[in-house]
Write a protein that holds these residues in place. Structure first.
Motif, short mmCIF file in Angstrom:
data_model
loop_
_atom_site.label_atom_id
_atom_site.label_comp_id
_atom_site.label_asym_id
_atom_site.label_seq_id
_atom_site.Cartn_x
_atom_site.Cartn_y
_atom_site.Cartn_z
N VAL A 180 -32.84 21.75 22.56
CA VAL A 180 -32.17 22.09 23.82
C VAL A 180 -32.96 21.56 25.00
O VAL A 180 -32.38 21.08 25.99
CB VAL A 180 -31.96 23.61 23.92
N LEU A 181 -34.29 21.61 24.93
CA LEU A 181 -35.11 21.07 26.01
C LEU A 181 -34.90 19.57 26.16
O LEU A 181 -34.92 19.04 27.28
CB LEU A 181 -36.59 21.36 25.75
N PHE A 182 -34.72 18.88 25.04
CA PHE A 182 -34.46 17.44 25.13
C PHE A 182 -33.18 17.16 25.92
O PHE A 182 -33.15 16.33 26.82
CB PHE A 182 -34.35 16.83 23.72
N PHE A 183 -32.11 17.88 25.58
CA PHE A 183 -30.83 17.65 26.27
C PHE A 183 -30.91 18.11 27.73
O PHE A 183 -30.30 17.48 28.62
CB PHE A 183 -29.70 18.36 25.53
N ALA A 184 -31.65 19.18 27.99
CA ALA A 184 -31.80 19.65 29.37
C ALA A 184 -32.54 18.63 30.22
O ALA A 184 -32.12 18.32 31.36
CB ALA A 184 -32.53 20.99 29.39
N THR A 185 -33.61 18.08 29.69
CA THR A 185 -34.37 17.10 30.47
C THR A 185 -33.66 15.76 30.52
O THR A 185 -33.83 15.00 31.48
CB THR A 185 -35.79 16.92 29.90
N ALA A 186 -32.82 15.46 29.52
CA ALA A 186 -31.98 14.26 29.60
C ALA A 186 -30.98 14.40 30.75
O ALA A 186 -30.74 13.45 31.51
CB ALA A 186 -31.25 14.02 28.28
N TYR A 187 -30.42 15.59 30.89
CA TYR A 187 -29.57 15.88 32.05
C TYR A 187 -30.36 15.69 33.34
O TYR A 187 -29.87 15.14 34.32
CB TYR A 187 -29.03 17.30 31.95
N GLY A 188 -31.62 16.15 33.32
CA GLY A 188 -32.47 16.00 34.49
C GLY A 188 -32.73 14.55 34.83
O GLY A 188 -32.78 14.17 36.01
N GLY A 189 -32.89 13.71 33.81
CA GLY A 189 -33.09 12.29 34.06
C GLY A 189 -31.83 11.60 34.55
O GLY A 189 -31.90 10.66 35.34
N TYR A 190 -30.68 12.13 34.15
CA TYR A 190 -29.40 11.51 34.53
C TYR A 190 -28.96 11.95 35.92
O TYR A 190 -28.53 11.15 36.73
CB TYR A 190 -28.33 11.88 33.51
N SER A 236 -41.49 24.47 36.13
CA SER A 236 -42.03 23.57 37.14
C SER A 236 -42.74 22.39 36.50
O SER A 236 -42.61 21.24 36.94
CB SER A 236 -42.99 24.33 38.07
N ALA A 237 -43.51 22.66 35.45
CA ALA A 237 -44.25 21.59 34.78
C ALA A 237 -43.30 20.59 34.13
O ALA A 237 -43.48 19.37 34.26
CB ALA A 237 -45.19 22.18 33.74
N LEU A 238 -42.27 21.07 33.44
CA LEU A 238 -41.34 20.18 32.77
C LEU A 238 -40.46 19.42 33.77
O LEU A 238 -40.09 18.26 33.54
CB LEU A 238 -40.47 20.96 31.78
N SER A 239 -40.13 20.07 34.88
CA SER A 239 -39.40 19.37 35.94
C SER A 239 -40.25 18.24 36.51
O SER A 239 -39.74 17.15 36.79
CB SER A 239 -39.03 20.35 37.06
N ALA A 240 -41.54 18.49 36.67
CA ALA A 240 -42.45 17.46 37.19
C ALA A 240 -42.57 16.30 36.21
O ALA A 240 -42.59 15.14 36.63
CB ALA A 240 -43.83 18.07 37.47
N VAL A 241 -42.65 16.60 34.91
CA VAL A 241 -42.74 15.54 33.91
C VAL A 241 -41.47 14.70 33.93
O VAL A 241 -41.52 13.46 33.94
CB VAL A 241 -42.97 16.13 32.51
#
Length: 251
Positions: A143-153, A181-186
């Motif tokens: 789920v974190l992968f898809f969430a951060t993929a959304y963040g990249g998109y 905050s850390a994962l958003s920054a990454v």
């Protein structure tokens, strides 16, 4: 952009940085402003991503005490965020801009609605603060992968998504908020590299908006306790819904 338009960008970026510190949702202010000033939706999105990056670093610095003893977890989750952010940002740059134009009203509306229900998510998760679990569940990484993929998109309301996912997976809302905050920054750092090298970035706008956003984030943190976050959230959500309706009419 003209000097007057850049002045508007600086003011909106300052406000967006403050809003991110107080209630979240600063992207929902800066992104449509860039579109209104003449940038295409993809260019506005990648420029907004780069302009918001310094604010994420400030959030990480503020949560440093919460990261004690979390080094291995940060490395594991950070690796997932790198992969997810890379996938999302590459997807944005390799798919037709027309597809993004169709999706962006939906994404803005989704981000606005997520921001609206953020207090409900926080209240639901606040009762599940528990002892340190033995092992992070496997589904959490997916789920974190898809969430951060959304963040990249796109990235709007990424923090709300991450808090919800991490809060459920870790059952520790305070830690979830810090890791958010850390994962958003990454994720933002990955998009910084990808969009900076290959994206249609308006660097003049970034040069104006990034420092303004950083100052706004600092000021927002200082006055966060003096401004009713609920009122601010209502204003941002209303604005976001109005923007999504406007963008729907342009598709």
């Amino acid at each position: 952009m003209s000097a007057a338009e850049l002045l508007i960008v600086a003011g909106v970026a300052l406000l967006a940085g403050a809003v991110n510190s107080i209630a979240g949702g600063g992207s929902l202010i800066l992104f449509p402003t860039l579109v209104a000033l003449g940038l295409g939706t993809v260019a506005a999105n990648v420029t907004n991503s780069l302009a918001q990056w310094p604010g994420y670093l400030g959030g990480v610095a503020g949560f440093r005490p919460e990261y004690a003893g979390q080094r291995r977890r940060l490395l594991r989750f950070g690796a997932v965020a790198v992969l997810g952010g890379l996938a999302g940002s590459v997807l944005l740059l390799t798919t037709p801009s027309d597809a993004f134009d169709v999706l962006v009203p939906v994404l803005v509306l989704l981000a606005s609605l997520l921001l609206a229900v953020q207090p409900v998510i926080t209240r639901r998760l606040s009762g599940v603060d528990a002892a340190e679990p033995g092992r992070d569940p496997g589904w959490l990484y997916v789920v974190l992968f898809f969430a951060t993929a959304y963040g990249g998109y796109f990235g709007g309301a990424l923090g709300v998504i991450l808090v919800g996912v991490l809060g459920i997976g870790l059952q520790r809302i305070k830690l979830a908020n810090a890791l958010k905050s850390a994962l958003s920054a990454v994720t933002a750092t990955v998009t910084l590299v990808v969009f900076g090298l290959f994206g249609p970035v308006d660097w003049v706008v970034v040069a104006v908006a990034a420092p303004a956003g950083l100052v706004g984030g600092f000021l927002g943190a200082r006055i966060a306790t003096r401004i009713p976050a609920t009122l601010l959230r209502v204003v941002i959500v209303t604005f976001g819904v109005a923007v999504s309706v406007y963008l729907f009419t342009r598709v």
